[in-house]
Scaffold this motif. Structure first.
Motif: not given
Length: 222
Positions: A72, A149, A153, A190, A192-193
């Motif tokens: 991330t 991850g 994404y 960001g 994915s977060s």
């Protein structure tokens, strides 16, 4: 100067990036391909780490989560500093547009929402070599989490461009990314977060209620 200017995107078509037909074809990727590839590779890494290297489940889970979390951060750094490099020269402008600017111009081009698998596999191999040198056998759990991850994404990024905003807690991801595309390309990096945007103070600026309501109802407003 930003690598991509805030302008009205095109909602149809797919621009030609290379005159070479082979290179041009390689720039188009069906989203299922990298998801399958990196899902299988991650499972193989975990299997090898547990069966061949003898890692117990708690250790493997910890390494996996560490790799997932580290991704991330890398996602944020890449998007902010590489994909949006200042286009100060014609070469940088071309590089920036090929890597990411084309996506801002054609956000509904679903075939260009993922890095070509050949290139991503080369990068994954290089990362394995680097992480193995630094982490030793811990690489099997760590890289597995890192690659999942990346797959997560891709899944999120594809979803926010291909599907309508869901009526649940995930809608924050749609809203966050739509602001990056349609209001503030110098913020909300960001995907994915929004965690690292919070940490590095690149969260979207406050906007009037009418503007906030307009942005985020769809990632590709007509």
């Amino acid at each position: 100067m930003e690598s991509t200017k805030l302008k009205r995107p095109k909602h149809k078509g797919s621009p030609k990036l290379f005159n070479n037909p082979i290179l041009e074809k390689l720039t188009h990727t069906h989203i299922s391909l990298p998801l399958i590839i990196f899902g299988v590779i991650s499972a193989a890494l975990v299997y090898y780490g547990v069966i061949e290297k003898g890692f117990e489940a708690p250790a493997m889970i910890g390494l996996f989560l560490a790799g997932l979390f580290f991704f991330t951060f890398i996602e944020y750094v890449m998007h902010r500093y590489l994909y949006h490099i200042p286009a100060t020269t014609p070469k940088k402008q071309k590089l920036s547009y090929t890597m990411h600017g084309v996506h801002h111009d054609y956000p509904k081009d679903k075939s260009r929402l993922a890095m070509p698998p050949l290139l991503s596999l080369i990068i994954a191999t290089v990362l394995f070599i680097i992480y193995r040198a630094v982490l030793g056998d811990y690489v099997f759990g760590f890289l597995a989490g890192f690659l999942i991850g990346y797959a997560a994404y891709l899944a999120v990024h594809y979803s926010v461009h291909a599907f309508k905003v869901p009526n649940n807690f995930l809608k924050i991801l749609w809203h966050h990314h739509s602001i990056h595309h349609y209001r503030e390309p110098d913020r909300a990096f960001g995907v994915s977060s929004p965690l690292w945007d919070q940490i590095f103070r690149t969260m979207p600026r406050k906007a009037p209620n009418s503007q906030r309501a307009a942005v985020g109802t769809s990632i590709d407003p007509g």
